[in-house]
Scaffold this active site. Sequence first.
Site, short mmCIF file in Angstrom:
data_model
loop_
_atom_site.label_atom_id
_atom_site.label_comp_id
_atom_site.label_asym_id
_atom_site.label_seq_id
_atom_site.Cartn_x
_atom_site.Cartn_y
_atom_site.Cartn_z
N GLY A 1 49.81 44.25 48.95
CA GLY A 1 48.49 43.64 48.99
C GLY A 1 47.60 44.20 47.89
O GLY A 1 47.99 45.13 47.18
N ASP A 2 46.42 43.59 47.78
CA ASP A 2 45.44 44.01 46.79
C ASP A 2 44.29 44.66 47.55
O ASP A 2 43.67 44.01 48.40
CB ASP A 2 44.97 42.75 46.04
CG ASP A 2 43.97 43.06 44.95
OD1 ASP A 2 43.18 44.01 45.12
OD2 ASP A 2 43.96 42.36 43.93
N PHE A 3 44.01 45.93 47.25
CA PHE A 3 43.00 46.62 48.07
C PHE A 3 41.57 46.13 47.84
O PHE A 3 40.66 46.51 48.57
CB PHE A 3 43.12 48.14 48.05
CG PHE A 3 43.20 48.83 46.70
CD1 PHE A 3 42.30 48.56 45.69
CD2 PHE A 3 44.19 49.80 46.48
CE1 PHE A 3 42.37 49.23 44.47
CE2 PHE A 3 44.27 50.48 45.26
CZ PHE A 3 43.36 50.18 44.25
N ARG B 1 44.77 59.67 42.99
CA ARG B 1 44.76 59.20 41.60
C ARG B 1 44.43 57.72 41.49
O ARG B 1 45.01 56.99 40.68
CB ARG B 1 46.14 59.42 40.95
CG ARG B 1 46.29 60.75 40.24
CD ARG B 1 47.63 60.81 39.56
NE ARG B 1 48.66 60.98 40.56
CZ ARG B 1 49.28 62.12 40.79
NH1 ARG B 1 48.97 63.17 40.09
NH2 ARG B 1 50.19 62.22 41.72
N HIS C 1 39.78 57.36 39.75
CA HIS C 1 39.44 57.60 38.33
C HIS C 1 39.71 56.38 37.46
O HIS C 1 39.23 56.29 36.34
CB HIS C 1 40.19 58.84 37.80
CG HIS C 1 41.66 58.61 37.59
ND1 HIS C 1 42.62 59.14 38.42
CD2 HIS C 1 42.34 57.89 36.67
CE1 HIS C 1 43.82 58.75 38.00
NE2 HIS C 1 43.66 57.98 36.95
N ASP C 2 40.52 55.43 37.98
CA ASP C 2 40.82 54.22 37.20
C ASP C 2 39.69 53.19 37.26
O ASP C 2 39.77 52.16 36.59
CB ASP C 2 42.09 53.54 37.73
CG ASP C 2 43.36 54.16 37.17
OD1 ASP C 2 43.30 54.68 36.03
OD2 ASP C 2 44.39 54.13 37.85
N TYR D 1 52.67 46.30 34.40
CA TYR D 1 53.58 45.49 35.21
C TYR D 1 54.02 44.20 34.53
O TYR D 1 54.52 43.30 35.17
CB TYR D 1 52.91 45.15 36.57
CG TYR D 1 52.49 46.38 37.35
CD1 TYR D 1 53.14 47.60 37.19
CD2 TYR D 1 51.44 46.33 38.25
CE1 TYR D 1 52.75 48.73 37.89
CE2 TYR D 1 51.05 47.45 38.97
CZ TYR D 1 51.70 48.65 38.77
OH TYR D 1 51.32 49.77 39.47
N1 SAM Z 1 48.77 57.09 44.35
C1 SAM Z 1 49.88 57.23 43.43
C2 SAM Z 1 50.00 58.66 42.96
O1 SAM Z 1 49.10 59.47 43.20
O2 SAM Z 1 51.00 58.99 42.33
C3 SAM Z 1 49.80 56.25 42.26
C4 SAM Z 1 48.56 56.30 41.43
S1 SAM Z 1 48.54 55.09 40.12
C5 SAM Z 1 47.50 55.84 38.91
C6 SAM Z 1 47.53 53.78 40.75
C7 SAM Z 1 48.22 52.91 41.77
O3 SAM Z 1 47.26 51.96 42.31
C8 SAM Z 1 49.36 52.09 41.20
O4 SAM Z 1 50.50 52.23 41.99
C9 SAM Z 1 48.82 50.66 41.24
O5 SAM Z 1 49.83 49.67 41.40
C10 SAM Z 1 47.89 50.71 42.43
N2 SAM Z 1 46.86 49.66 42.39
C11 SAM Z 1 46.08 49.31 41.34
N3 SAM Z 1 45.27 48.29 41.67
C12 SAM Z 1 45.55 47.99 42.96
C13 SAM Z 1 45.03 47.02 43.88
N4 SAM Z 1 44.05 46.18 43.50
N5 SAM Z 1 45.53 46.99 45.14
C14 SAM Z 1 46.52 47.85 45.51
N6 SAM Z 1 47.05 48.80 44.69
C15 SAM Z 1 46.56 48.86 43.43
#
Ligand code: SAM
Length: 343
Positions: A235-237, A252, A255-256, A146
């Site tokens: 928001g931030d989860f 998805r 896994h991050d 980003y």
């Molecule tokens: N769920 C979607 C899909 O299956 O195509 C997108 C998956 S992508 C790998 C991870 C998503 O998590 C991104 O859109 C990212 O912006 C969001 N994300 C990452 N950290 C986040 C946070 N702390 N709060 C909210 N969203 C977050």
Amino acid sequence: LHHSPDSLHRIIDLMDGFKASKSLFAASKLKVFDLLTSAEGLSAEEVAGKIVAAVESTERLLDALVSLGLLKKVKHKDIIAYRNTEQAQRYLVSSSELSLHGYIIHCNDHVWPLFTHLEHAVQEGASQYERAFGKRLDDLFQDAYYESKERKLRFMNAMHSIAKVTGRDVASAFDLSRFKTACDLGGCTGAMAYEFTKAHPGLTVTVFDLPAVIEMSSHFYPEQQDSNQVTFLAGDFFKDDLPKADLYILARILHDWSDEKVNELLSRLSAICSPGCGLLVAEIFLDEERSGPSRALLQALSMSVGKQRSATEYSLLMKKHHFSQTRIKHNSNFLDALLCIKE
Ligand code: SAM
């Protein structure tokens, strides 16, 4: 020692795999498949003219794509033309409903440079982001995806295209009729959420994602802006209040993150879920021996944090946070799904 033709072919295919991948990536980047949608096709000269490239090298690329089954040669009198095969038409043309174009560009621009440093990644046990892109990586989303509008759109396009292709199977994996409201955490462009509303007309979905993402979401479904089945919330989860819902979707996402961060997120969800709330996780599940599928294990190689897990590992993480009655659906495409219920 005798030759074993099968195993020799397998090794040679693996040796050549990167050339095939890069040919697909280069053709997608040059938008070759977008040019070859008509039945008459175009000659190598015509393609070269449109992509502003040398004729001979364009012909070499086109011929390689024919050998990979992505293009067909058609003959008009003495002129040879190229056109898409059915699979290229369906998955590689950028405007196709099921286009993987966005994801392929992400593979070319982001994943490929990381993979060229794989041996360093293994030796150092660290992300090769700095080696590949000349910048430190502190926060994956903020720094890698980003940091500019162009990169953000590239990443969102990648997520959008893969969610459109895989979302329907995830959305229809389970009977969700008991849930009226859902929240798609990290739901990005809303592509997965729209698949859920298509599969479950009684369901409304809130897409929750970082502000940087939500501010761009209207680029993706301008025609759906009036739909009140899908709404967006920034928001931030890990930090902000999460919207109330009967069902939480994590597609998805997990896994991050490390087990520690996954536990943190699940504990936040467990705290706001009433008994009977659902949690749906979509990932590629590793098999129990962690020996496949290759797609998940290969993806893990370029990940700097997080890890791939098996369905049992996910179930145990959920159980720890009082989500049980786990059901699992293996989908043979890109995404498996797991549904569990808050005790
Ligand atoms: N769920 C979607 C899909 O299956 O195509 C997108 C998956 S992508 C790998 C991870 C998503 O998590 C991104 O859109 C990212 O912006 C969001 N994300 C990452 N950290 C986040 C946070 N702390 N709060 C909210 N969203 C977050």
